[in-house]
Design a protein around this motif. Structure first.
Motif, PDB file in Angstrom:
ATOM      1  N   ALA A   1      40.036 -34.524  61.564  1.00 52.80           N
ATOM      2  CA  ALA A   1      39.782 -35.914  61.960  1.00 52.80           C
ATOM      3  C   ALA A   1      38.555 -36.486  61.274  1.00 52.80           C
ATOM      4  O   ALA A   1      38.497 -37.674  60.955  1.00 52.80           O
ATOM      5  CB  ALA A   1      39.615 -36.000  63.471  1.00 52.80           C
ATOM      6  N   HIS A   2      37.528 -35.669  61.053  1.00 51.16           N
ATOM      7  CA  HIS A   2      36.291 -36.129  60.425  1.00 51.16           C
ATOM      8  C   HIS A   2      35.601 -34.934  59.786  1.00 51.16           C
ATOM      9  O   HIS A   2      35.712 -33.819  60.292  1.00 51.16           O
ATOM     10  CB  HIS A   2      35.370 -36.783  61.463  1.00 51.16           C
ATOM     11  CG  HIS A   2      34.152 -37.404  60.852  1.00 51.16           C
ATOM     12  ND1 HIS A   2      34.196 -38.558  60.132  1.00 51.16           N
ATOM     13  CD2 HIS A   2      32.864 -36.994  60.852  1.00 51.16           C
ATOM     14  CE1 HIS A   2      32.978 -38.857  59.708  1.00 51.16           C
ATOM     15  NE2 HIS A   2      32.147 -37.916  60.129  1.00 51.16           N
ATOM     16  N   ALA A   3      34.872 -35.170  58.694  1.00 51.72           N
ATOM     17  CA  ALA A   3      34.167 -34.074  58.022  1.00 51.72           C
ATOM     18  C   ALA A   3      32.853 -34.575  57.460  1.00 51.72           C
ATOM     19  O   ALA A   3      32.704 -35.750  57.132  1.00 51.72           O
ATOM     20  CB  ALA A   3      35.029 -33.490  56.902  1.00 51.72           C
ATOM     21  N   THR A   4      31.894 -33.668  57.354  1.00 54.87           N
ATOM     22  CA  THR A   4      30.614 -33.933  56.714  1.00 54.87           C
ATOM     23  C   THR A   4      30.158 -32.648  56.058  1.00 54.87           C
ATOM     24  O   THR A   4      30.726 -31.582  56.306  1.00 54.87           O
ATOM     25  CB  THR A   4      29.574 -34.483  57.720  1.00 54.87           C
ATOM     26  OG1 THR A   4      28.424 -34.949  57.006  1.00 54.87           O
ATOM     27  CG2 THR A   4      29.175 -33.417  58.729  1.00 54.87           C
ATOM     28  N   ALA A   5      29.147 -32.734  55.224  1.00 55.50           N
ATOM     29  CA  ALA A   5      28.698 -31.529  54.519  1.00 55.50           C
ATOM     30  C   ALA A   5      27.196 -31.514  54.384  1.00 55.50           C
ATOM     31  O   ALA A   5      26.541 -32.541  54.337  1.00 55.50           O
ATOM     32  CB  ALA A   5      29.349 -31.457  53.140  1.00 55.50           C
ATOM     33  N   GLY A   6      26.683 -30.340  54.333  1.00 56.96           N
ATOM     34  CA  GLY A   6      25.310 -30.024  54.005  1.00 56.96           C
ATOM     35  C   GLY A   6      25.421 -28.771  53.178  1.00 56.96           C
ATOM     36  O   GLY A   6      26.090 -28.742  52.154  1.00 56.96           O
ATOM     37  N   ARG A   7      24.852 -27.685  53.674  1.00 53.98           N
ATOM     38  CA  ARG A   7      25.048 -26.393  53.016  1.00 53.98           C
ATOM     39  C   ARG A   7      26.494 -25.923  53.193  1.00 53.98           C
ATOM     40  O   ARG A   7      27.069 -25.275  52.341  1.00 53.98           O
ATOM     41  CB  ARG A   7      24.080 -25.388  53.622  1.00 53.98           C
ATOM     42  CG  ARG A   7      24.128 -24.052  52.963  1.00 53.98           C
ATOM     43  CD  ARG A   7      23.038 -23.163  53.492  1.00 53.98           C
ATOM     44  NE  ARG A   7      23.229 -21.814  52.986  1.00 53.98           N
ATOM     45  CZ  ARG A   7      22.778 -20.744  53.583  1.00 53.98           C
ATOM     46  NH1 ARG A   7      22.097 -20.857  54.698  1.00 53.98           N
ATOM     47  NH2 ARG A   7      22.986 -19.572  53.072  1.00 53.98           N
ATOM     48  N   HIS A   8      27.086 -26.260  54.337  1.00 57.51           N
ATOM     49  CA  HIS A   8      28.465 -25.922  54.660  1.00 57.51           C
ATOM     50  C   HIS A   8      29.244 -27.213  54.884  1.00 57.51           C
ATOM     51  O   HIS A   8      28.673 -28.285  54.998  1.00 57.51           O
ATOM     52  CB  HIS A   8      28.536 -25.078  55.940  1.00 57.51           C
ATOM     53  CG  HIS A   8      27.718 -23.829  55.862  1.00 57.51           C
ATOM     54  ND1 HIS A   8      28.117 -22.719  55.155  1.00 57.51           N
ATOM     55  CD2 HIS A   8      26.524 -23.501  56.419  1.00 57.51           C
ATOM     56  CE1 HIS A   8      27.216 -21.779  55.244  1.00 57.51           C
ATOM     57  NE2 HIS A   8      26.238 -22.231  56.018  1.00 57.51           N
ATOM     58  N   ILE A   9      30.555 -27.101  54.971  1.00 56.11           N
ATOM     59  CA  ILE A   9      31.398 -28.237  55.337  1.00 56.11           C
ATOM     60  C   ILE A   9      31.691 -28.115  56.823  1.00 56.11           C
ATOM     61  O   ILE A   9      32.127 -27.065  57.292  1.00 56.11           O
ATOM     62  CB  ILE A   9      32.702 -28.241  54.525  1.00 56.11           C
ATOM     63  CG1 ILE A   9      32.383 -28.396  53.036  1.00 56.11           C
ATOM     64  CG2 ILE A   9      33.635 -29.362  54.994  1.00 56.11           C
ATOM     65  CD1 ILE A   9      33.565 -28.191  52.126  1.00 56.11           C
TER      66      ILE A   9
ATOM     67  N   VAL B   1      34.012 -36.045  50.951  1.00 59.37           N
ATOM     68  CA  VAL B   1      32.693 -35.571  51.349  1.00 59.37           C
ATOM     69  C   VAL B   1      31.963 -35.086  50.109  1.00 59.37           C
ATOM     70  O   VAL B   1      32.537 -34.352  49.301  1.00 59.37           O
ATOM     71  CB  VAL B   1      32.818 -34.398  52.358  1.00 59.37           C
ATOM     72  CG1 VAL B   1      31.456 -33.849  52.719  1.00 59.37           C
ATOM     73  CG2 VAL B   1      33.570 -34.826  53.594  1.00 59.37           C
ATOM     74  N   ARG B   2      30.721 -35.496  49.971  1.00 53.39           N
ATOM     75  CA  ARG B   2      29.904 -34.974  48.872  1.00 53.39           C
ATOM     76  C   ARG B   2      29.127 -33.765  49.376  1.00 53.39           C
ATOM     77  O   ARG B   2      28.479 -33.822  50.415  1.00 53.39           O
ATOM     78  CB  ARG B   2      28.951 -36.027  48.355  1.00 53.39           C
ATOM     79  CG  ARG B   2      28.137 -35.476  47.198  1.00 53.39           C
ATOM     80  CD  ARG B   2      27.393 -36.511  46.470  1.00 53.39           C
ATOM     81  NE  ARG B   2      26.590 -35.857  45.446  1.00 53.39           N
ATOM     82  CZ  ARG B   2      25.898 -36.495  44.556  1.00 53.39           C
ATOM     83  NH1 ARG B   2      25.907 -37.804  44.551  1.00 53.39           N
ATOM     84  NH2 ARG B   2      25.188 -35.840  43.679  1.00 53.39           N
ATOM     85  N   ARG B   3      29.221 -32.675  48.633  1.00 57.71           N
ATOM     86  CA  ARG B   3      28.500 -31.444  48.969  1.00 57.71           C
ATOM     87  C   ARG B   3      27.762 -31.002  47.718  1.00 57.71           C
ATOM     88  O   ARG B   3      28.383 -30.577  46.747  1.00 57.71           O
ATOM     89  CB  ARG B   3      29.478 -30.372  49.425  1.00 57.71           C
ATOM     90  CG  ARG B   3      28.828 -29.096  49.829  1.00 57.71           C
ATOM     91  CD  ARG B   3      29.881 -28.163  50.416  1.00 57.71           C
ATOM     92  NE  ARG B   3      29.295 -26.850  50.533  1.00 57.71           N
ATOM     93  CZ  ARG B   3      29.749 -25.771  49.927  1.00 57.71           C
ATOM     94  NH1 ARG B   3      30.820 -25.852  49.174  1.00 57.71           N
ATOM     95  NH2 ARG B   3      29.153 -24.629  50.082  1.00 57.71           N
ATOM     96  N   ASP B   4      26.437 -31.141  47.719  1.00 53.82           N
ATOM     97  CA  ASP B   4      25.612 -30.875  46.538  1.00 53.82           C
ATOM     98  C   ASP B   4      26.117 -31.725  45.371  1.00 53.82           C
ATOM     99  O   ASP B   4      26.109 -32.929  45.449  1.00 53.82           O
ATOM    100  CB  ASP B   4      25.583 -29.383  46.202  1.00 53.82           C
ATOM    101  CG  ASP B   4      24.874 -28.565  47.269  1.00 53.82           C
ATOM    102  OD1 ASP B   4      23.921 -29.092  47.874  1.00 53.82           O
ATOM    103  OD2 ASP B   4      25.279 -27.422  47.504  1.00 53.82           O
TER     104      ASP B   4
ATOM    105  N   VAL C   1      37.715 -33.184  48.838  1.00 47.87           N
ATOM    106  CA  VAL C   1      38.743 -34.107  49.314  1.00 47.87           C
ATOM    107  C   VAL C   1      39.617 -33.356  50.310  1.00 47.87           C
ATOM    108  O   VAL C   1      40.099 -32.259  50.024  1.00 47.87           O
ATOM    109  CB  VAL C   1      39.602 -34.636  48.142  1.00 47.87           C
ATOM    110  CG1 VAL C   1      40.664 -35.600  48.656  1.00 47.87           C
ATOM    111  CG2 VAL C   1      38.730 -35.296  47.086  1.00 47.87           C
ATOM    112  N   ILE C   2      39.813 -33.960  51.482  1.00 49.20           N
ATOM    113  CA  ILE C   2      40.604 -33.335  52.537  1.00 49.20           C
ATOM    114  C   ILE C   2      41.738 -34.278  52.928  1.00 49.20           C
ATOM    115  O   ILE C   2      41.515 -35.474  53.116  1.00 49.20           O
ATOM    116  CB  ILE C   2      39.737 -33.023  53.773  1.00 49.20           C
ATOM    117  CG1 ILE C   2      38.580 -32.104  53.387  1.00 49.20           C
ATOM    118  CG2 ILE C   2      40.569 -32.405  54.890  1.00 49.20           C
ATOM    119  CD1 ILE C   2      37.532 -31.926  54.477  1.00 49.20           C
ATOM    120  N   ALA C   3      42.943 -33.738  53.050  1.00 47.21           N
ATOM    121  CA  ALA C   3      44.070 -34.506  53.591  1.00 47.21           C
ATOM    122  C   ALA C   3      43.972 -34.376  55.108  1.00 47.21           C
ATOM    123  O   ALA C   3      44.416 -33.387  55.685  1.00 47.21           O
ATOM    124  CB  ALA C   3      45.391 -33.962  53.071  1.00 47.21           C
ATOM    125  N   GLY C   4      43.339 -35.348  55.727  1.00 47.53           N
ATOM    126  CA  GLY C   4      43.019 -35.254  57.148  1.00 47.53           C
ATOM    127  C   GLY C   4      44.210 -35.026  58.054  1.00 47.53           C
ATOM    128  O   GLY C   4      44.220 -34.117  58.871  1.00 47.53           O
TER     129      GLY C   4
END
Length: 195
Positions: free
Chosen positions: A183-191, A148-151, A156-159
């Motif tokens: 299972a799934h992740a996304t980012a904005g200001r937070h993860i 996930v790119r955050r800013d 990197v997450i070991a799902g």
């Protein structure tokens, strides 16, 4: 109570399922890859107008469906089963193509500082691709890696196993945080993550 979302436009893209897409407000584009059920020789990536849904460009992806996309420095990068394309965002002309030393079946692709970070849900590693050399350096992270790119950083997450790292400027995993399996992740200001 949720208000109904108005439909702005509708477009038909070949394939029954697994169409991959990426929105780019800067160019007013929606990039969409053909899905399952399309003959290999006919597989394409399409650029649709974000305002109208009209097709603006398309390119054949050489017998492989697009499985991951990202944008970097005005270029579109599209990964397939065993290839990586650098495309012009306007007409989808192929600028460069790589087909060796890549993460096969890349399903996640993130760009940062002219590097491309790639992950395949099945492999316990991620790949850091150097565009200048065409080389990929692999890092072991655990089962079902998520990137996930955050800013200006890559997380990197070991799902499957749990655990989260920050990828540093030289491509090392650091700042480990213990997490539950994700299972799934996304980012904005937070993860944000689905456990």
């Amino acid at each position: 109570m949720l208000e109904q979302l108005p439909e702005l436009w509708r477009a038909e893209v070949p394939g029954e399922a697994a169409n991959v897409f990426l929105c780019d407000p800067a160019t007013g584009s929606l990039f969409v890859g053909d899905g399952w059920g399309v003959a290999y020789a006919a597989l394409r990536l399409h650029r649709l107008d974000l305002a109208t849904g009209r097709e603006l460009a398309q390119v054949r992806t050489r017998h492989q469906a697009v499985s991951g996309m990202t944008l970097d420095a005005g270029r579109l990068y599209a990964a397939t089963g065993s290839r990586l394309f650098e495309l012009d965002v306007t007409d989808l002309a192929v600028v460069r193509q790589w087909d060796k030393r890549l993460v096969r079946y890349t399903m996640q692709l993130v760009s940062i500082d002219s590097r491309l970070v790639a992950a395949n849900w099945l492999s316990p590693t991620i790949g850091i691709f150097d565009q200048a050399t065409g080389q990929t350096r692999r890092l072991r992270v655990g089962s079902q890696p998520l990137i996930v790119r955050r800013d200006h950083e890559v997380i990197v997450i070991a799902g499957f196993d749990g655990g989260m790292w920050r990828l540093d400027e030289v491509g090392r995993l650091g700042a480990y945080t213990n997490t539950l399996p994700v299972a799934h992740a996304t980012a904005g200001r937070h993860i944000w993550a689905i456990l």
